[in-house]
Design a protein around this motif. Structure first.
Motif, PDB file in Angstrom:
ATOM      1  N   GLY A 126       0.800  -1.213   0.000  1.00 33.57           N
ATOM      2  CA  GLY A 126       0.000   0.000   0.000  1.00 33.57           C
ATOM      3  C   GLY A 126       0.833   1.263   0.000  1.00 33.57           C
ATOM      4  N   ARG A 127       2.152   1.135   0.001  1.00 32.26           N
ATOM      5  CA  ARG A 127       3.035   2.297   0.049  1.00 32.26           C
ATOM      6  C   ARG A 127       3.304   2.834  -1.360  1.00 32.26           C
ATOM      7  NH1 ARG A 127       8.215   1.261   3.762  1.00 32.26           N
ATOM      8  NH2 ARG A 127       8.392   3.475   3.253  1.00 32.26           N
ATOM      9  N   PHE A 128       3.644   4.108  -1.427  1.00 32.90           N
ATOM     10  CA  PHE A 128       4.021   4.690  -2.708  1.00 32.90           C
ATOM     11  C   PHE A 128       5.343   4.089  -3.169  1.00 32.90           C
ATOM     12  CE2 PHE A 128       1.048   7.852  -1.146  1.00 32.90           C
ATOM     13  CZ  PHE A 128       0.367   8.217  -2.287  1.00 32.90           C
ATOM     14  N   ASN A 129       5.484   3.955  -4.470  1.00 37.57           N
ATOM     15  CA  ASN A 129       6.727   3.440  -5.019  1.00 37.57           C
ATOM     16  C   ASN A 129       7.865   4.428  -4.753  1.00 37.57           C
ATOM     17  OD1 ASN A 129       5.541   1.106  -6.048  1.00 37.57           O
ATOM     18  ND2 ASN A 129       4.994   2.095  -7.984  1.00 37.57           N
ATOM     19  N   PRO A 130       9.108   3.936  -4.703  1.00 38.57           N
ATOM     20  CA  PRO A 130      10.251   4.825  -4.464  1.00 38.57           C
ATOM     21  C   PRO A 130      10.327   5.926  -5.511  1.00 38.57           C
ATOM     22  CG  PRO A 130      10.899   2.524  -4.259  1.00 38.57           C
ATOM     23  CD  PRO A 130       9.512   2.518  -4.826  1.00 38.57           C
ATOM     24  N   LYS A 131      10.884   7.048  -5.100  1.00 42.56           N
ATOM     25  CA  LYS A 131      10.979   8.199  -5.998  1.00 42.56           C
ATOM     26  C   LYS A 131      11.734   7.858  -7.270  1.00 42.56           C
ATOM     27  CE  LYS A 131      12.367  13.057  -6.155  1.00 42.56           C
ATOM     28  NZ  LYS A 131      12.862  14.226  -5.370  1.00 42.56           N
ATOM     29  N   ALA A 132      12.791   7.064  -7.162  1.00 46.43           N
ATOM     30  CA  ALA A 132      13.581   6.718  -8.346  1.00 46.43           C
ATOM     31  C   ALA A 132      12.734   5.968  -9.371  1.00 46.43           C
ATOM     32  CB  ALA A 132      14.789   5.881  -7.938  1.00 46.43           C
ATOM     33  N   ALA A 133      11.874   5.056  -8.879  1.00 43.68           N
ATOM     34  CA  ALA A 133      11.009   4.294  -9.788  1.00 43.68           C
ATOM     35  C   ALA A 133       9.974   5.207 -10.436  1.00 43.68           C
ATOM     36  CB  ALA A 133      10.322   3.165  -9.023  1.00 43.68           C
ATOM     37  N   LEU A 134       9.426   6.126  -9.655  1.00 39.98           N
ATOM     38  CA  LEU A 134       8.452   7.077 -10.195  1.00 39.98           C
ATOM     39  C   LEU A 134       9.109   7.990 -11.226  1.00 39.98           C
ATOM     40  CD1 LEU A 134       6.659   8.042  -6.860  1.00 39.98           C
ATOM     41  CD2 LEU A 134       5.762   6.549  -8.654  1.00 39.98           C
ATOM     42  N   GLN A 135      10.330   8.411 -10.933  1.00 37.96           N
ATOM     43  CA  GLN A 135      11.041   9.291 -11.863  1.00 37.96           C
ATOM     44  C   GLN A 135      11.320   8.586 -13.187  1.00 37.96           C
ATOM     45  OE1 GLN A 135      11.861  12.655 -11.455  1.00 37.96           O
ATOM     46  NE2 GLN A 135      12.301  12.411 -13.643  1.00 37.96           N
ATOM     47  N   THR A 136      11.572   7.292 -13.135  1.00 35.70           N
ATOM     48  CA  THR A 136      11.791   6.527 -14.360  1.00 35.70           C
ATOM     49  C   THR A 136      10.562   6.570 -15.249  1.00 35.70           C
ATOM     50  OG1 THR A 136      13.391   5.035 -13.313  1.00 35.70           O
ATOM     51  CG2 THR A 136      12.281   4.233 -15.291  1.00 35.70           C
ATOM     52  N   VAL A 137       9.381   6.460 -14.622  1.00 31.08           N
ATOM     53  CA  VAL A 137       8.132   6.548 -15.392  1.00 31.08           C
ATOM     54  C   VAL A 137       7.993   7.932 -16.005  1.00 31.08           C
ATOM     55  CG1 VAL A 137       5.625   6.387 -15.285  1.00 31.08           C
ATOM     56  CG2 VAL A 137       7.029   4.820 -13.935  1.00 31.08           C
ATOM     57  N   VAL A 138       8.282   8.957 -15.228  1.00 32.08           N
ATOM     58  CA  VAL A 138       8.216  10.329 -15.730  1.00 32.08           C
ATOM     59  C   VAL A 138       9.104  10.489 -16.957  1.00 32.08           C
ATOM     60  CG1 VAL A 138       8.884  12.722 -15.210  1.00 32.08           C
ATOM     61  CG2 VAL A 138       7.571  11.400 -13.542  1.00 32.08           C
TER      62      VAL A 138
END
Length: 297
Positions: free
Chosen positions: A228-240
């Motif tokens: 239920g936690r947000f994905n790590p910032k690095a993973a989110l940035q990869t999507v961006v």
């Protein structure tokens, strides 16, 4: 008097002490962990954004149930009325320096919607936070739970100084203008499911499809379904990076009723440092049922 179920272990207490410095750094973040909430219990108002039934089955000790609907029942395309929002703050006994911590059991959907409404109505940014992992994380990690209401908080000495940000909400005319202006720098993010985005699933709308030029990033892909936690910032940035989204340009999010869109707004603004994030409040409930709008499939 609240009844608590004692579930905290000595190991948990050791871990809490060991990560005290790390938690202190999270105070400036909109995303906090359970240990931070416990360490700052005297300074925060924990707000359960779930259902009354779920709240009474168990909740974070000291939490108050948020009586705020996710949308204005009189105007499905708008925010709840300001007077009602202020009444919610009074019900929660929020004072000028109270920090609100929202949580739910739906992967942050209701919690981030509460964050968004609070943000737009001008609650200071540093005083609105979301519990990462929500109720799921709280229970899975054996923190104490309460099964009865906490004592009624002392009446506040004064509400926070609100500076509303109505420009953060895009209306139908605004989204149509963005679509019609080929030179508009506005980035559009569709946070719905694949089926809704491609037009396979109409979701009860008069027409299936999406806003032209919209980029697809389903809100579920920003969270870990197991924790239920947000994905790590690095993973989110990869999507961006893969989507080609730019932080130096404005972005507007949408879904069906602006609930998932608010979730993505939280991700973009608070976790990825986008500086100009807006939400199309009417979303597809309005757009796809208005015959004057341009629809892509």
């Amino acid at each position: 008097m609240a009844i608590f179920l004692r579930r905290t272990t000595p190991l948990r207490q050791l871990l809490r002490r060991g990560f005290a410095e790390k938690r202190s750094l999270l105070h400036s973040s909109a995303l906090v962990d359970p240990e931070w909430v416990l360490d700052h219990a005297a300074d925060v108002r924990v707000v359960d954004c779930g259902s009354p039934d779920g709240f009474h089955r168990g909740h974070v000790p000291g939490a108050k149930l948020f009586p705020m609907p996710t949308k204005d029942t009189q105007d499905p395309f708008g925010m709840i009325p300001k007077d009602y929002f202020l009444a919610c703050l009074e019900h929660l006994a929020v004072s000028a320096d109270t920090t609100l911590v929202f949580y739910d059991d739906q992967f942050g959907l209701n919690a981030t919607r509460a964050w968004w409404v609070s943000r737009v109505y001008g609650v200071p940014r540093g005083q609105i936070k979301v519990l990462d992992g929500g109720w799921q994380r709280w229970v899975q990690n054996d923190f104490e739970i309460a099964v009865t209401d906490a004592p009624v908080p002392v009446a506040p000495t004064g509400l926070p100084a609100l500076t509303p940000l109505p420009e953060r909400c895009v209306n139908l005319a605004g989204i149509k203008a963005i679509v019609q202006d080929a030179q508009s720098p506005m980035q559009i993010v569709d946070t719905r499911s694949d089926g809704e985005f491609t037009g396979v699933a109409a979701n009860g709308n008069a027409r299936p499809g999406r806003v032209p030029r919209a980029i697809h990033w389903e809100w579920r892909d920003t969270v870990d379904p197991n924790t239920g936690r947000f994905n790590p910032k690095a993973a989110l940035q990869t999507v961006v990076d893969d989507l080609g989204l730019r932080k130096d340009l404005p972005v507007v999010t949408y879904c069906q009723r602006a609930i998932r869109a608010a979730h993505m707004a939280f991700v973009l603004e608070e976790l990825l440092d986008f500086t100009d994030v807006r939400v199309y409040e009417g979303s597809m409930l309005e757009y796809l049922n208005d015959p004057s709008t341009e629809v892509a499939k």
